[in-house]
Design an enzyme around this catalytic site. Structure first.
Site, PDB file in Angstrom:
ATOM      1  N   GLU A   1      -4.752  -8.608  -0.435  1.00  0.00           N
ATOM      2  CA  GLU A   1      -5.279  -8.407   0.920  1.00  0.00           C
ATOM      3  C   GLU A   1      -6.764  -8.179   0.784  1.00  0.00           C
ATOM      4  O   GLU A   1      -7.208  -7.333  -0.001  1.00  0.00           O
ATOM      5  CB  GLU A   1      -4.605  -7.223   1.606  1.00  0.00           C
ATOM      6  CG  GLU A   1      -5.037  -7.030   3.066  1.00  0.00           C
ATOM      7  CD  GLU A   1      -4.236  -5.937   3.756  1.00  0.00           C
ATOM      8  OE1 GLU A   1      -3.005  -5.900   3.565  1.00  0.00           O
ATOM      9  OE2 GLU A   1      -4.828  -5.110   4.465  1.00  0.00           O
TER      10      GLU A   1
ATOM     11  N   GLU B   1       0.817  -1.214   0.000  1.00  0.00           N
ATOM     12  CA  GLU B   1       0.000   0.000   0.000  1.00  0.00           C
ATOM     13  C   GLU B   1       0.852   1.265   0.000  1.00  0.00           C
ATOM     14  O   GLU B   1       0.526   2.254   0.660  1.00  0.00           O
ATOM     15  CB  GLU B   1      -0.967  -0.011   1.186  1.00  0.00           C
ATOM     16  CG  GLU B   1      -1.949  -1.162   1.126  1.00  0.00           C
ATOM     17  CD  GLU B   1      -3.036  -1.114   2.188  1.00  0.00           C
ATOM     18  OE1 GLU B   1      -2.932  -0.280   3.106  1.00  0.00           O
ATOM     19  OE2 GLU B   1      -3.995  -1.903   2.088  1.00  0.00           O
TER      20      GLU B   1
END
Length: 820
Positions: A544, A446
């Site tokens: 994820e 991220e």
């Protein structure tokens, strides 16, 4: 094999090299009793008999400093868990402190080590570590998750006492978005070799061609000569079958100049190979021998598994030519009450229950893990997505007073990224590149998160906290990523490089996603179909994902989506909300490793066994679409007589039947996703469910109303321990009624004591809001249970676990410890 090759032909050229590969696991250690040839290389544990001082010591590197009054301990060691939770610390790192600490170790070096090479290995020190030997500074390592090593030979005093000193500095405790731990929290060891030897992480095994008939195996060995003279050497490599038999030998003679390093390559062939699979994770061994003047001067044994895999943009993931869905969980590195200093057996238990859940993969979130994890996954049969960083050159928000509350800090690894990132990637890849379990190298998690810290003018999440003034543009990511990708490829050109992207539109716009061999999407299921259409040839997978049914459905319904990695595998310390919460509750398992009620949905999706599992939902029984309440006792069949209770039955059966105290219940069992639901009037006794497929009874479950807490029970996962100072047993402490039924409503205070040849590591109740010191021997039960973790000493005998609670008779459990 022909089917696999035809699918391979559809891949871009950059990915075709990924298809035919087998990779090896670095050997953890050699046996304690070695032959004369194997004495050429010794790996010695360096975990015991350290001295520790919390606080800075200016004269810490000085070998003449008397440290005998310092605390004696063994590593792995995490000093943060030894202290109390406090709202004065940072929520992100679990409201626990850091600080500065010193470790020192005095050790004797045998005279016969004269002329030999000695290397000191650390698997992880959190963080900003500096190391000295006999007052000479060896170096530093800022990143707390990187394995590293130093050559001791120039400063080692043979036949004398040597002093090793390690300074660990973590004054700024809000340096991460989750709990890190502090100290030498992973294993340490010494490697003793001759001057001519295979370099650290210098062996690399691949299999560029595998069929049912044969496997071609390629091995390279980086050999160094630390002597002052050239060496005439013979480099021999042999493949050892799983049963230990030798399957052939290749050799090369060469002269190696003084101070030189050279890479030797050999090619082997194995007939009728046994493949490494998830069900049968078969391991071979590559043995490398270095012979000088007729004498074996080095031996390295590297386990590896013969297997092939590749990702296909249209058809997903293939292992050994077979299409397979990757069913993964994300793991942080801590383990409840032991913090970051996780014993090997605790880690093994966790990985095995992940496999029992039906998962076949784990993601290292968001940093390299202890090297034991990779070897265990090799042995158990779990795929691994390894990951380097959670941030790059600029820091993410690290919350101090609770997630998204108040002001965040931004210091952390980003302060060292520019200088150290490529070295840390190199360490991750070189250490792990031989493990058959590892299938992906991730260079970041991220990093493209909206506004944290990079900003895209068009794609920004309005629900996210506002970006800081002057935040850089996301285009910077496309500048940094190529250097990290190249750092991976230099040391392992065979595996795909990935990132876990959280702002896919922005990453598409700047070209970042197209730089990756495969693109991981974090909670970005809404872009799967669009990007599959707009970027033909891109491999897309879930890196994820949430635990709701849509996350798995996106994988099940689309061949081109190969995987799901649930957030998260276990509840973990840190990434906490407002005080007193000190850890995430996102796990499939709680910190004790007990499966949560909602996680039975994953068992249904991932298991072939017939399942029925009862839970009750007292607090939200009238909510039409709420599956689980916030109740801490979903397995408690106990309330006021006549109360209507929503019963949830996780099941993959065709139909279910309920009985109460042996009598059929005439209630509607409505199907709601993976659950049957029914409203049942409470009556004390036994609520039972039977599951049927094709009108055949295939599964049962029941809940029994518990009486008052009457006694304690202890259930250990081991019958004996090794007296090695590192072996561990898990002991479940259960509060039961007179009939032995678990009192799931009991919140009983329990005290645990370990005597004899053992030590109590901690008592875990799984309550992420309980601020009792993690190492306290006294905890309140949660759902009637606790988990005690005990460790052996290095002396054979027995350890005794004594458990006491007011109003209940104490109980004992004895476990023998053996040095055999």
């Amino acid at each position: 094999m022909s089917q696999a090759l035809s699918r391979l032909a559809k891949l871009p050229q950059s990915l075709r090299s990924l298809s035919m590969l087998t990779l090896a696991a670095v050997a953890l250690s050699l046996p304690a009793s070695l032959s004369s040839a194997d004495n050429a290389r010794q790996q010695l544990t360096f975990d015991f008999d350290w001295r520790f001082h919390l606080g800075d010591v200016p004269q810490g590197p000085d070998p003449s400093l008397d440290h005998q009054q310092w605390r004696q301990l063994s590593v792995p060691h995490d000093w943060s868990i030894e202290h109390s939770f406090s709202p004065d610390h940072a929520s992100g790192t679990g409201y626990l402190p850091g600080g500065i600490g010193w470790y020192r170790k005095s050790f004797e070096v045998p005279a016969d080590w004269q002329g030999r090479e000695v290397t000191l290995h650390f698997d992880g020190v959190y963080r900003n570590s500096e190391v000295w030997l006999n007052g000479q500074r060896l170096g530093e390592r800022p990143y707390g998750y990187a394995p590293f090593y130093f050559r001791l030979t120039p400063y080692l005093k043979t036949g004398e006492t040597n002093v090793l000193a390690v300074r660990v500095a973590r004054q700024q405790v809000a340096d991460s978005r989750w709990y890190t731990g502090t100290g030498i929290y992973r294993h340490v060891w010494l490697t003793v070799t001759n001057p001519v030897h295979v370099d650290t992480w210098g062996t690399f095994v691949t299999t560029p061609r595998v069929t049912d008939e044969r496997a071609d195996i390629h091995v390279t060995n980086e050999v160094v000569n630390h002597s002052e003279q050239p060496a005439e050497i013979l480099v021999e490599t042999s493949v050892l079958a799983p049963d230990g038999s030798r399957l052939g030998e290749q050799s090369t003679k060469s002269e190696l100049a003084a101070g030189a390093k050279y890479t030797f390559a050999h090619w082997h062939m194995v007939e009728d190979p046994q493949r490494w699979t998830l069900d049968e994770p078969t391991l071979y061994t590559m043995e490398t021998r270095i012979v000088e003047n007729g004498e074996t001067v080095d031996v390295v044994r590297t386990p590896f598994g013969i297997r092939t895999y590749y990702f296909d943009a249209d058809d997903g993931f293939f292992l050994n030519g077979q299409a397979m869905k990757i069913k993964g969980v994300c793991l942080h590195h801590d383990a409840g009450v032991v913090g970051a200093a996780v014993p090997d057996k605790v880690l093994e238990r966790r990985l095995r229950i992940v496999k029992q859940l039906g998962a076949n993969a784990v993601r290292c979130s968001h940093n390299p893990m202890a090297k034991e994890l990779y070897s265990l996954c090799d042995e158990i049969g779990l795929l691994v997505m390894d990951e380097a960083f959670d941030e790059w050159e600029l820091g993410k928000r690290k919350w101090v007073k609770g997630r998204n509350v108040g002001r965040a800090e931004r210091f952390g690894y980003n302060e060292h990224f520019e200088e150290w990132a490529e070295q840390d990637v190199e360490a991750m890849v070189r250490r792990g590149r031989n493990h058959p379990s590892i299938i992906l190298w991730s260079i970041g998690n991220e990093i493209d998160y909206p506004g944290d810290p990079y900003v895209h003018p068009e794609f920004f999440d309005p629900a996210a906290p506002p970006a800081d003034a002057g935040s850089p543009k996301t285009t910077r990511l496309a500048v940094v990523a190529p250097s990290l990708i190249a750092a991976v490829k230099r040391h392992d050109p065979t595996r795909p490089v990935t990132m876990a992207l959280s702002n896919v539109p922005a990453s598409n716009d700047i070209g970042l996603a197209n730089m990756l061999d495969v693109a991981g999407y974090n909670y970005q299921e809404q872009f799967y179909s669009r990007d599959h259409r707009d970027f033909p040839g891109r491999v897309i997978y879930g890196s994820e994902n949430g635990q709701g049914p849509p996350s798995w459905q996106a994988v099940a319904d689309n061949d081109y989506i190969s995987s799901i990695y649930l957030w998260s595998g276990f509840d973990f310390l840190g990434e906490a909300g407002e005080w007193p919460n000190h850890g995430s509750k996102s796990g499939v398992f709680d910190t004790r490793g007990f499966l949560k009620p909602r996680a039975w949905m994953h068992r249904l999706n991932w298991s072939d066994e017939a399942i029925v599992h009862l839970t009750v939902n007292q607090e939200r029984r009238n909510a039409p679409r709420r599956l689980f309440s916030t109740s801490r006792t979903p397995r408690l069949w106990k309330t006021e007589e006549g109360t209507m209770i929503m019963v949830l039955i996780a099941s993959n059966c065709d139909r279910v039947e309920l009985t109460l105290n042996g009598k059929p219940l005439e209630v509607s069992t409505e199907k709601f996703g993976p659950y049957f639901r029914a409203r049942v009037p409470f009556t004390a006794g036994t609520l039972a469910v039977s599951g049927f497929k094709d009108d055949q009874l295939v599964a049962t479950d029941s809940l029994v109303t518990p009486g008052p807490a009457a006694k304690l029970e202890l259930v250990a996962d081991r019958e004996a321990l090794a007296a090695d100072g590192q072996d561990v047993a898990h002991v479940e402490i259960r509060v039961v009624d007179e009939a032995g039924t678990l009192a799931t409503d009991a919140t009983t205070e329990v005290t645990v004591e370990v005597t004899g040849h053992g030590k109590l590591l901690g008592v875990d109740n799984g309550d992420q809001d309980d601020t009792t010191n993690l190492l306290s021997p006294t905890k309140k039960t949660s759902d009637g249970r606790l988990l005690a973790i005990v460790k052996s000493t290095r002396t054979a005998g027995e350890l005794t676990i004594t458990v006491e609670s007011a109003g209940l008779a104490p109980v004992e459990l004895m476990l023998p410890t053996s040095s055999e």
